[in-house]
Design a protein around this motif. Structure first.
Motif, PDB file in Angstrom:
ATOM      1  N   ARG A   1      35.219  -4.572 -29.954  1.00 31.24           N
ATOM      2  CA  ARG A   1      36.485  -4.467 -30.694  1.00 31.24           C
ATOM      3  C   ARG A   1      37.670  -4.488 -29.739  1.00 31.24           C
ATOM      4  O   ARG A   1      37.686  -3.798 -28.731  1.00 31.24           O
ATOM      5  CB  ARG A   1      36.522  -3.131 -31.450  1.00 31.24           C
ATOM      6  CG  ARG A   1      35.988  -3.225 -32.842  1.00 31.24           C
ATOM      7  CD  ARG A   1      36.413  -2.047 -33.700  1.00 31.24           C
ATOM      8  NE  ARG A   1      35.762  -2.209 -34.991  1.00 31.24           N
ATOM      9  CZ  ARG A   1      34.806  -1.414 -35.443  1.00 31.24           C
ATOM     10  NH1 ARG A   1      34.418  -0.374 -34.737  1.00 31.24           N
ATOM     11  NH2 ARG A   1      34.250  -1.648 -36.611  1.00 31.24           N
TER      12      ARG A   1
ATOM     13  N   PHE B   1      26.935   1.439 -27.218  1.00 32.61           N
ATOM     14  CA  PHE B   1      28.100   1.995 -27.931  1.00 32.61           C
ATOM     15  C   PHE B   1      29.412   1.598 -27.269  1.00 32.61           C
ATOM     16  O   PHE B   1      29.510   1.457 -26.043  1.00 32.61           O
ATOM     17  CB  PHE B   1      27.982   3.517 -28.046  1.00 32.61           C
ATOM     18  CG  PHE B   1      28.226   4.262 -26.758  1.00 32.61           C
ATOM     19  CD1 PHE B   1      29.519   4.608 -26.382  1.00 32.61           C
ATOM     20  CD2 PHE B   1      27.171   4.619 -25.931  1.00 32.61           C
ATOM     21  CE1 PHE B   1      29.752   5.277 -25.193  1.00 32.61           C
ATOM     22  CE2 PHE B   1      27.398   5.281 -24.738  1.00 32.61           C
ATOM     23  CZ  PHE B   1      28.687   5.606 -24.366  1.00 32.61           C
TER      24      PHE B   1
ATOM     25  N   GLY C   1      38.039   1.948 -30.221  1.00 37.69           N
ATOM     26  CA  GLY C   1      37.763   1.371 -31.533  1.00 37.69           C
ATOM     27  C   GLY C   1      36.392   1.718 -32.073  1.00 37.69           C
ATOM     28  O   GLY C   1      36.119   1.529 -33.256  1.00 37.69           O
ATOM     29  N   GLY C   2      35.508   2.226 -31.212  1.00 37.91           N
ATOM     30  CA  GLY C   2      34.188   2.649 -31.667  1.00 37.91           C
ATOM     31  C   GLY C   2      33.293   1.488 -32.054  1.00 37.91           C
ATOM     32  O   GLY C   2      33.623   0.317 -31.863  1.00 37.91           O
ATOM     33  N   GLY C   3      32.148   1.830 -32.592  1.00 41.74           N
ATOM     34  CA  GLY C   3      31.161   0.803 -32.910  1.00 41.74           C
ATOM     35  C   GLY C   3      30.334   0.481 -31.676  1.00 41.74           C
ATOM     36  O   GLY C   3      30.055   1.367 -30.856  1.00 41.74           O
TER      37      GLY C   3
ATOM     38  N   ILE D   1      29.438   0.152 -37.099  1.00 42.80           N
ATOM     39  CA  ILE D   1      29.732   1.549 -37.421  1.00 42.80           C
ATOM     40  C   ILE D   1      29.263   2.437 -36.275  1.00 42.80           C
ATOM     41  O   ILE D   1      28.099   2.350 -35.849  1.00 42.80           O
ATOM     42  CB  ILE D   1      29.020   1.939 -38.731  1.00 42.80           C
ATOM     43  CG1 ILE D   1      29.535   1.069 -39.881  1.00 42.80           C
ATOM     44  CG2 ILE D   1      29.219   3.403 -39.034  1.00 42.80           C
ATOM     45  CD1 ILE D   1      28.665   1.099 -41.095  1.00 42.80           C
ATOM     46  N   SER D   2      30.139   3.273 -35.811  1.00 42.26           N
ATOM     47  CA  SER D   2      29.785   4.197 -34.729  1.00 42.26           C
ATOM     48  C   SER D   2      28.573   5.032 -35.117  1.00 42.26           C
ATOM     49  O   SER D   2      28.420   5.411 -36.279  1.00 42.26           O
ATOM     50  CB  SER D   2      30.939   5.155 -34.459  1.00 42.26           C
ATOM     51  OG  SER D   2      32.038   4.443 -33.968  1.00 42.26           O
TER      52      SER D   2
ATOM     53  N   PRO E   1      33.288   2.686 -26.728  1.00 43.04           N
ATOM     54  CA  PRO E   1      33.945   4.010 -26.772  1.00 43.04           C
ATOM     55  C   PRO E   1      34.805   4.196 -28.026  1.00 43.04           C
ATOM     56  O   PRO E   1      35.475   3.253 -28.473  1.00 43.04           O
ATOM     57  CB  PRO E   1      34.788   4.023 -25.507  1.00 43.04           C
ATOM     58  CG  PRO E   1      34.094   3.079 -24.585  1.00 43.04           C
ATOM     59  CD  PRO E   1      33.515   2.014 -25.462  1.00 43.04           C
ATOM     60  N   GLU E   2      34.777   5.403 -28.510  1.00 52.00           N
ATOM     61  CA  GLU E   2      35.515   5.703 -29.744  1.00 52.00           C
ATOM     62  C   GLU E   2      37.005   5.400 -29.602  1.00 52.00           C
ATOM     63  O   GLU E   2      37.616   4.847 -30.507  1.00 52.00           O
ATOM     64  CB  GLU E   2      35.331   7.180 -30.113  1.00 52.00           C
ATOM     65  CG  GLU E   2      33.939   7.530 -30.613  1.00 52.00           C
ATOM     66  CD  GLU E   2      33.590   6.789 -31.876  1.00 52.00           C
ATOM     67  OE1 GLU E   2      34.285   6.967 -32.890  1.00 52.00           O
ATOM     68  OE2 GLU E   2      32.619   6.015 -31.853  1.00 52.00           O
ATOM     69  N   TYR E   3      37.575   5.757 -28.434  1.00 53.01           N
ATOM     70  CA  TYR E   3      39.023   5.577 -28.292  1.00 53.01           C
ATOM     71  C   TYR E   3      39.421   4.116 -28.150  1.00 53.01           C
ATOM     72  O   TYR E   3      40.585   3.765 -28.253  1.00 53.01           O
ATOM     73  CB  TYR E   3      39.573   6.417 -27.121  1.00 53.01           C
ATOM     74  CG  TYR E   3      39.124   5.957 -25.756  1.00 53.01           C
ATOM     75  CD1 TYR E   3      37.883   6.347 -25.250  1.00 53.01           C
ATOM     76  CD2 TYR E   3      39.930   5.150 -24.961  1.00 53.01           C
ATOM     77  CE1 TYR E   3      37.454   5.930 -23.998  1.00 53.01           C
ATOM     78  CE2 TYR E   3      39.501   4.734 -23.709  1.00 53.01           C
ATOM     79  CZ  TYR E   3      38.270   5.125 -23.235  1.00 53.01           C
ATOM     80  OH  TYR E   3      37.845   4.712 -22.001  1.00 53.01           O
TER      81      TYR E   3
END
Lengths: 787, 273
Positions: free
Chosen positions: B186, B150, B156-158, B137-138, B152-154
């Motif tokens: 991811r 972390f 897939g995040g996490g 989970i991010s 990166p969100e773009y």
């Protein structure tokens, strides 16, 4: 419960039995110069052990007094004591006119509370009640109420920054204390981390007096667990003809390069009274005793006013409105600073004095306290990868109704109160390392609601050498909150606070009784026993992963908590003598059931959301805890030119059973162990204060020197990883100078020897292995103007 | 005189009660009582060709013939599960379900597990390499070093499952090294690379450790060494040639899939005592 009410009514009946008098002594007390009525004067008839106080119109009355010769003693702190000999005949209604002459007195809270124990109506309470008056507050450089109060015996405070110090009374804190304004208005702070406790929303310059009730005994003002603080800001006024007064003050502090100003205009006539005004404070960072700058600057200001109407001689309606603002208030011990606080307080009061039969008075209060609070971490080190901004709206609206029934020598109070607390707000996070990318929104509160309805009664009376008091209340408490989720725009819901039901309902009983036995006019001994129950507060029920404790953990609320109950006894020994002064020794023992505290939650269940914390704790009922302590105060007679005040206080708190985690040298949690009789966290250490003062020019100029000695606190909580703190000694000098009726000056120097020290209850500075030290040497001066 | 003694007596009572109320403050700390339970501790080692890695030294050659060095290795393992010979299993989750290992941080090399372990003989150990999707989970880590993993969100995040950072000599180079970030996390499904992502892939995978039988007795702490044999990331079943796949594979699902499939035999175990 049944027994308790039986006792109350038995005492009530007994009291009526004693009242076979056939005359009445009444009168009006006025100021000899201004001819204004004098409120709260104490009128005592020593021969028959009766006492009362004058009301707002200066009126007092004793009914059913047997004919004979009596000496009446009239006392007020601002006036010379007056004695009057009278003769009362059968059936006579004596109507006296009493003029009191102003006396400059060096006031201290000891004197106020203990002067003439035998005769002071308030101090006849069988537990500790202290009143701090405006003139005492003026002799201090304190920027806030919490800052001022923690100089008193067994009162300390939790410091997180330059202001907003949260009072702790005998180790009881937060919602274990009932903090009210003007006898009933409550304020729900916006910050879950108590940047803005209730006391921080009232400016110290607006305070007329502060009443402090220690223990779970004062039940008239709301649910009470460990003590009550009543901040009085408005008093009814009656002027014979129209007049206007202007009060102004200007104050300066050297250490913080800070200033405060006040301007107020008030006046009225015999039909109405009013006041408008405001305060402005701007303080910079302070230097501690090591010369280190502590980020603690702030700006606060407020404005408002009140208007009262005497509908008739004995019926008054008062409306009060106040807006207070906080801007850029730094809290180095918290992960955020207060960027903006906008608070609006409103109240409407009715007071009716009836004196018809046994109906003495009725009061009704409606209030609304609306707090809008914004915090962020923008001024924190740039190494932080996340910018977080929290906006919170907290509102407490309620009402209080009370009626007093007068019996001869006693009063029976009945009443009810209601409060509706709502809180809503979220924290918005954006990543610095990923600019332009989605933000995360965390609901800190989701329309959280707590509603409390209480009914209370109290009887107080005097019989022969006994003063007795008994009170009880029942509270119906309801709490609820919207669903708690954390969302990120691309991913939707990423956290969900799971609970079977987020609704909680409680029915709490609180009751107590106490008595004071007067051995003679010098000695009295008091005993009180009571049980006070409080429902869990909003933070304890609904907080979602914020570091609200003294330790570095994110806290998680628990809607399934049980209420916390304090069963306490107080034993007090009082001595008053005109030649030797006043002395009071009190010991208390408190047995707490279902003590509410944080217990660690494994990261596999919940990881923290706040940078820099060690993990997550959830509020739980942790069984039984115990507090015990004593306080000693002595004050030399007021008439002495060289005066001395001495106080000493100590509280010792333990929890029967708790556990702590075993942590290896790599910082990993590898197991846990049980602890029996662990220390309760955040209990102040033993401390003693000695004050010496000298009254020059009949008290017009009074310099005072005070030394405060605080012991080390080594009795610290193992289960909460509390750190011990060293002892320290500080000294301060201050004076007051009454130049004339238009100008008076107070000033002094705090921390004369520029000692580097911190209080045990000061929080640590976030992100540094450095305590939040108290300010170093500080020169200050306040000028008070009155026209 | 009588009066005075009366006051003295009352004062005495007050003082007595004060002292009585302050007594009884003995602290009695009991050791933990966990009868019949054992403990387990994992010790992480990072090897190449059976020897501890010498970091930052261009001295290794992988199966594809790339000459390379390793700068650092950072990774998560989760859901460590112990399989008992009676058919029961114990997943380690009482305190931590996800554990972070960092070759630069020696305090992460030894994991003294919080959970109590029932005594008995265990056949094997397995764990998930990386973080399973539902747990990944991010923003769940707010503190370094885990926070800095972390993903990166773009994309897939996490969080990254692993950052294996190093340098290699590209074909034709004799001394000029090129950095490689052998990062797993991811994966993405692209409609059109690199702008349009239509889905994400969970690349975490379960590792079953061979020859991991051990016995725990009550009161004992069992020490188990978990070894990452780094050279195996680049072979078996897929030959992973750094010259072909380049230094960055975070947006290359084909490369991550190969790494994932190579990961089954990267770890080995040794029961210490």
């Amino acid at each position: 419960m049944k027994r308790f009410f039986s006792l109350v009514f038995l005492l009530f009946a007994l009291n009526s039995g004693f009242s076979q008098g056939v005359g009445t002594i009444a009168g009006i007390i006025s100021d000899s110069l201004t001819k204004k009525p004098v409120e709260n004067a104490e009128i005592v008839i020593p021969k028959v052990d009766l006492a009362t106080i004058s009301d707002a119109s200066g009126y007092f009355q004793f009914k059913n007094i047997k004919p004979g010769d009596y000496e009446i003693v009239i006392k007020h702190l601002s006036y010379k004591t007056k004695k009057k000999n009278i003769e009362l005949k059968d059936g006579q209604i004596l109507d006296l006119t009493v003029l009191l002459f102003t006396e400059m007195r060096s006031l201290s809270e000891f004197i106020l509370t203990q002067n003439s124990q035998r005769e002071n109506l308030i101090s006849r309470l069988p537990y500790i009640q202290t009143t701090v008056v405006q003139s005492t507050l003026k002799q201090s450089s304190a920027g806030g109420i919490g800052d001022f109060l923690r100089g008193s015996a067994n009162i300390s405070g939790i410091r997180k920054g330059g202001t907003g110090i949260d009072p702790v009374v005998r180790g009881f804190k937060f919602s274990q204390l009932n903090v009210i304004t003007d006898n009933g208005q409550k304020i729900e702070g916006g910050c879950p981390n108590r940047m803005d406790p209730s006391v921080s929303h009232i400016d110290i310059e607006d305070i007329k007096r502060i009443e402090i009730f220690k223990g779970p005994y004062a039940l008239r003002y709301g649910p009470n667990f460990g003590g009550t603080l009543n901040l009085i800001t408005v008093s009814e006024e009656k002027h014979k003809k129209f007049e206007i007064n202007v009060d102004a003050m200007a104050g300066f502090q050297s250490n913080r390069n800070g200033m405060k100003n006040k301007l107020s205009v008030k006046g009225g006539n015999n039909a109405f009274f009013f006041g408008v005004g405001g305060n402005y404070k701007q303080y910079g960072n302070y230097l501690d005793g090591n010369g280190n700058k502590v980020k603690s600057s702030y700006t606060k200001y407020n404005f408002g006013g009140y208007a009262g109407f005497h509908i008739s001689e004995n019926h008054t309606v008062t409306f009060k409105y106040d807006e207070s603002k906080g801007r850029n208030v730094d809290f180095p011990a918290l992960s955020m600073d207060e960027r903006k606080d906008d608070t609006r307080l409103m109240s409407l009061d009715y007071k009716g004095i009836f004196k018809i039969g046994i109906l003495d008075f009725i009061t009704l209060k409606l209030y609304d306290s609306d707090v809008k609070h914004q915090m962020d971490n923008k001024n924190r080190p740039v190494s932080d990868t996340v910018v977080a901004v929290s906006d919170i709206s907290a509102r407490n609206s309620g009402l209080r109704f009370e009626t007093g029934l007068k019996t001869d020598g006693g009063t029976l109070f009945f009443g009810a109160d209601f409060e509706n607390i709502t809180k809503d707000g979220e924290r918005v996070k954006s990543m610095i390392l990923q600019p332009g990318l989605p933000v995360k929104k965390e609901k800190l509160w989701n329309n959280a609601l707590i509603r409390n309805t209480g009914i209370f009664t109290q009887y107080s009376g005097a019989f022969l050498s006994w003063d007795i008091i008994a009170s009880a209340r029942i509270d119906f408490n309801y709490g609820n909150s919207g669903e708690i989720v954390v969302t990120a725009p691309m991913q939707g819901e990423i956290y969900k606070y799971s609970t079977d039901s987020i609704t909680s309902k409680y029915v709490n009983f609180s009751f107590n009784a106490g008595a004071t036995y007067h051995l003679n006019e010098n000695f009295a001994i008091s005993f009180s026993a009571g049980s006070g129950t409080r429902s869990p507060d909003m933070v304890e029920r609904f907080i979602i992963l914020l570091p609200v404790g003294y330790d570095k953990f994110d806290y998680l609320g628990n809607p399934k908590l049980k209420p916390e109950t304090n069963n306490q006894v107080d034993l007090t020994f009082k001595f008053t003598n005109e030649r030797y002064g006043l002395m009071q020794v009190n010991g208390f023992y408190s047995f707490i059931n279902d003590y509410i505290t944080g217990q660690r939650v494994p990261p596999s269940v919940q990881k923290p959301l706040t940078k820099g914390v060690l993990g997550v704790k959830r509020f739980e009922n942790a069984g039984n805890a115990r507090m015990r302590g004593f306080e000693f105060v002595y004050s030399s007679p007021v008439e002495f030119r060289l005066g001395t005040d001495i106080s000493a206080a100590f509280t010792y708190g333990t929890i029967d059973n708790s556990s702590r985690y075993i942590i290896n040298e790599d910082g990993q949690v590898t197991g846990d162990e049980e602890i029996v009789n662990d220390a309760l966290a955040e209990i102040p250490p033993f401390e003693a204060t000695v004050k010496l003062k000298y009254r020059f020019f009949k008290g017009k100029f009074v310099p005072e020197f005070a030394v405060r000695m605080v012991a080390a606190q080594n009795h610290v909580s193992l289960s909460q990883d509390e750190q011990a703190s060293p002892g320290f000694v500080t000294a301060k000098f201050y004076f007051k100078y009454y130049f004339n009726k238009h100008l008076s000056i107070t000033g002094g120097v705090n921390n004369i020897f520029n000692k580097a020290y911190f209080e045990h209850l000061n929080r640590n500075i976030i992100g540094e292995n450095y305590e939040l030290y108290e300010p170093g040497r500080n020169f200050w001066i306040n000028l008070y103007f009155k026209i | 005189m009588i009066r005075r003694s009366k006051y003295v007596a009352i004062a005495g009572i007050v003082v007595f009660i004060l002292f009585a109320s302050l007594s009884g403050c003995n602290k009695n700390n009991k050791p933990p009582e966990q009868p019949g339970q054992g403990k387990i501790a994992f010790h992480f080692k990072h090897l190449i060709n059976g020897q501890p890695i010498i970091y930052d030294s261009l001295m290794y050659t992988n199966a594809a013939g790339n000459k390379y060095m390793v700068n650092e290795i950072q990774y998560f393992i989760s859901d460590v599960t112990l399989y008992k010979n009676d058919g029961s299993e114990k997943m380690i989750k009482d305190w931590q379900r996800i554990y972070y290992v960092d070759s630069d941080l020696d305090n992460t090399w030894n994991w003294e597990v919080y959970d109590d372990i029932a005594p008995g003989t265990y056949d094997s150990i397995s764990f998930i390499f990386g973080i399973p999707d539902e747990e990944n989970i991010s923003f769940m880590y707010v503190n370094p070093p885990e926070r800095d993993m972390f993903w990166p969100e773009y994309l897939g995040g996490g969080y990254h499952y692993m950052k294996l950072n190093g340098k290699w000599l590209e074909a034709g180079q004799t001394w000029q090294t090129t950095p490689f970030d052998f990062h797993l996390g991811r994966g993405q499904i692209y409609y059109s690379y690199p702008d349009s992502i239509i889905g994400f892939i969970d690349n975490s995978f379960r590792v079953s450790l061979p020859a991991s039988e051990f016995t725990i007795s009550a009161g004992q702490t069992k020490d188990i060494e978990i070894k990452m044999n780094v050279e195996n990331w680049f072979k078996d079943p897929h030959l992973f040639n750094l010259d072909v796949y380049g230094g960055y594979i975070m947006q290359n699902q084909e490369a991550m899939q190969m790494a994932k499939e190579n990961g089954h035999n990267v770890f080995s175990v040794r029961v210490l005592k």
